[in-house]
Write a protein that holds these residues in place. Structure first.
Motif, PDB file in Angstrom:
ATOM      1  N   VAL A 331       0.839  -1.198   0.000  1.00  0.00           N
ATOM      2  CA  VAL A 331       0.000   0.000   0.000  1.00  0.00           C
ATOM      3  C   VAL A 331       0.874   1.248   0.000  1.00  0.00           C
ATOM      4  O   VAL A 331       2.016   1.222   0.473  1.00  0.00           O
ATOM      5  N   TYR A 332       0.321   2.342  -0.524  1.00  0.00           N
ATOM      6  CA  TYR A 332       1.102   3.575  -0.573  1.00  0.00           C
ATOM      7  C   TYR A 332       0.407   4.701   0.186  1.00  0.00           C
ATOM      8  O   TYR A 332      -0.801   4.672   0.434  1.00  0.00           O
ATOM      9  N   ILE A 333       1.211   5.715   0.562  1.00  0.00           N
ATOM     10  CA  ILE A 333       0.688   6.946   1.158  1.00  0.00           C
ATOM     11  C   ILE A 333       1.141   8.113   0.303  1.00  0.00           C
ATOM     12  O   ILE A 333       2.181   8.053  -0.362  1.00  0.00           O
ATOM     13  N   ASP A 334       0.368   9.181   0.314  1.00  0.00           N
ATOM     14  CA  ASP A 334       0.670  10.375  -0.481  1.00  0.00           C
ATOM     15  C   ASP A 334       0.354  11.595   0.376  1.00  0.00           C
ATOM     16  O   ASP A 334      -0.719  12.176   0.293  1.00  0.00           O
ATOM     17  N   GLU A 335       1.287  11.963   1.229  1.00  0.00           N
ATOM     18  CA  GLU A 335       1.098  13.044   2.180  1.00  0.00           C
ATOM     19  C   GLU A 335       2.017  14.212   1.841  1.00  0.00           C
ATOM     20  O   GLU A 335       2.950  14.091   1.048  1.00  0.00           O
ATOM     21  N   SER A 336       1.774  15.363   2.465  1.00  0.00           N
ATOM     22  CA  SER A 336       2.626  16.535   2.251  1.00  0.00           C
ATOM     23  C   SER A 336       3.821  16.553   3.193  1.00  0.00           C
ATOM     24  O   SER A 336       4.862  17.133   2.874  1.00  0.00           O
ATOM     25  N   SER A 382       5.465   7.423  -0.295  1.00  0.00           N
ATOM     26  CA  SER A 382       6.182   6.157  -0.148  1.00  0.00           C
ATOM     27  C   SER A 382       5.187   5.009  -0.133  1.00  0.00           C
ATOM     28  O   SER A 382       3.970   5.222  -0.156  1.00  0.00           O
ATOM     29  N   PHE A 383       5.711   3.771  -0.105  1.00  0.00           N
ATOM     30  CA  PHE A 383       4.800   2.638   0.039  1.00  0.00           C
ATOM     31  C   PHE A 383       5.375   1.629   1.017  1.00  0.00           C
ATOM     32  O   PHE A 383       6.575   1.622   1.317  1.00  0.00           O
ATOM     33  N   PHE A 384       4.476   0.780   1.525  1.00  0.00           N
ATOM     34  CA  PHE A 384       4.821  -0.215   2.531  1.00  0.00           C
ATOM     35  C   PHE A 384       4.552  -1.614   1.997  1.00  0.00           C
ATOM     36  O   PHE A 384       3.486  -1.872   1.427  1.00  0.00           O
ATOM     37  N   ILE A 385       5.509  -2.508   2.199  1.00  0.00           N
ATOM     38  CA  ILE A 385       5.339  -3.928   1.903  1.00  0.00           C
ATOM     39  C   ILE A 385       5.124  -4.619   3.242  1.00  0.00           C
ATOM     40  O   ILE A 385       6.025  -4.653   4.084  1.00  0.00           O
TER      41      ILE A 385
END
Length: 396
Positions: A331-336, A382-385
């Motif tokens: 899954v990925y996150i897209d934050e400032s 970033s993303f998390f495995i």
């Protein structure tokens, strides 16, 4: 190449080239060469004998360079020695004044990271500007220009794998390459951003004031695209990876009651990575991102029915802050902005969280059973495995 988890920007540069510098040396520590590949010898032996052109950009390359992608929006080449990728080149053109300075060009075409100007010169009738991005794993050299009369321009990027070549040899090589570079803005007719918008189904033409692209569109999609493919079977089986050399997501299901194991395998039949090793039924999403360059097949050991769906990294699920998920996932996150993440796991088996950011990667958690903790992670895009046998959350 040795096994390692590397940051996103390094993989992007390995997949999508960024050009480079003129006859100026970029200061950086040299990386030691390892393995059996002699990268320095390869670079010094290259002769630029084959003419290439894209959208008014003209240059010459060695005859053994491979064209991996040529579209209306981008030309992408790779160079390798003994099947080991040493670097890449990409060329993108612009119609809307997006190449006026290095950071503007970088942001428009790559969207993450910092690229700094360091030199300029007149060469073959054009005013070339040079910039660079550097990391421990990858050096990227950038050449770009903007025609003052038409605002048309291009950005050419060349990336190098620091495991096999050092900065001095990279500089020399890039200087030799840019000696062949010329540009005719009258032949620039396609804008990369317009092309990308049309590819995504947008009917609105982009301009220099276009809205910034999200992380999945701007970054994950550049890791490579291909058509989704599903393969099914019963019992032990071997399936071909539909897009070898491009990292991918794999949604995998298994109905058997005994051991279920999935390995990635290279062309010679040697195991590369163990993706899954569980007992009984399985439903989850895994990725070959940590070692995507070598595998060509999946080897599956099962006592029941199974299915594997291959998807590009751009189809990755976005993680909402504090959302509860179950089992293996990517899954990925897209934050400032971001400085830390809090992680909770309720499961009996091994719990692993690998984080992949633009500038770095890290193993955040590797525990057995339940887990609650807060760890430093400052990569907002970033993303998390995640490997888990139960329910888990990541919040920030």
């Amino acid at each position: 190449m040795k096994r390692m988890t590397i940051c996103l920007l390094s993989v992007l540069l390995a997949l999508v080239v960024l050009p480079g510098c003129g006859n100026t040396t970029v200061s950086s520590g040299s990386s030691s060469e390892s393995g059996t590949v002699d990268g320095a010898k390869y670079l010094s032996s290259c002769r630029f004998t084959e003419d290439e052109s894209y959208g008014g950009v003209y240059f010459s390359v060695p005859k053994d360079w491979e064209e991996e992608m040529s579209t209306e929006g981008e030309l992408f080449l790779t160079f390798s020695d003994d099947s080991t990728r040493l670097g890449t080149i990409s060329v993108k053109t612009a119609l809307h004044g997006q190449t006026c300075d290095a950071q503007t060009a970088w942001d428009n075409f790559f969207s993450s990271g910092t690229c700094e100007d360091y030199d300029s010169e007149s060469k073959n009738g054009i005013e070339l500007k040079y910039a660079a991005y550097q990391s421990e794993e990858m050096n990227v050299f950038v050449a770009y220009t903007q025609d003052p009369n038409s605002d048309k321009g291009f950005i050419l990027s060349m990336s190098f794998n620091n495991e096999y070549t050092n900065t001095k040899d990279q500089n020399t090589f890039f200087n030799r390459f840019t000696d062949t570079l010329s540009y005719n803005p009258a032949e620039t007719t396609v804008d990369y951003k317009d092309w990308w918008a049309s590819k995504q189904g947008s009917s609105q033409s982009t301009t220099a004031q276009a809205q910034p692209k999200g992380f999945a569109e701007a970054t994950l999609a550049q890791l490579g695209t291909f058509d989704e493919a599903t393969m099914t079977g019963t019992g032990d089986g071997v399936v071909d990876i539909p897009s070898p050399g491009i990292p991918c997501l794999m949604e995998i299901h298994n109905s058997g009651s005994s051991n279920f194991a999935v390995h990635t395998v290279d062309a010679s039949g040697e195991n590369v990575d163990l993706l899954i090793n569980e007992i009984g039924q399985y439903d989850g999403v895994v990725t070959d991102y940590t070692d995507y360059a070598t595998p060509t097949m999946l080897s599956i050991h099962s006592s029941g029915n199974w299915s594997v769906t291959f998807r590009p990294m751009s189809s990755m699920q976005k993680l909402d802050n504090g959302a509860q998920l179950w089992g293996d996932n990517v899954v990925y996150i897209d934050e400032s902005s971001l400085s830390k993440v809090s992680i909770v796991n309720n499961g009996e088996s091994n719990f692993v969280v690998k984080a992949i950011g633009m500038d770095k990667s890290d193993l955040l958690v590797n525990e057995i059973g339940n887990y609650t903790g807060t760890v430093i992670w400052n990569q907002p895009q970033s993303f998390f495995i995640v490997h888990s046998s139960g329910q888990w959350t990541i919040s920030w």
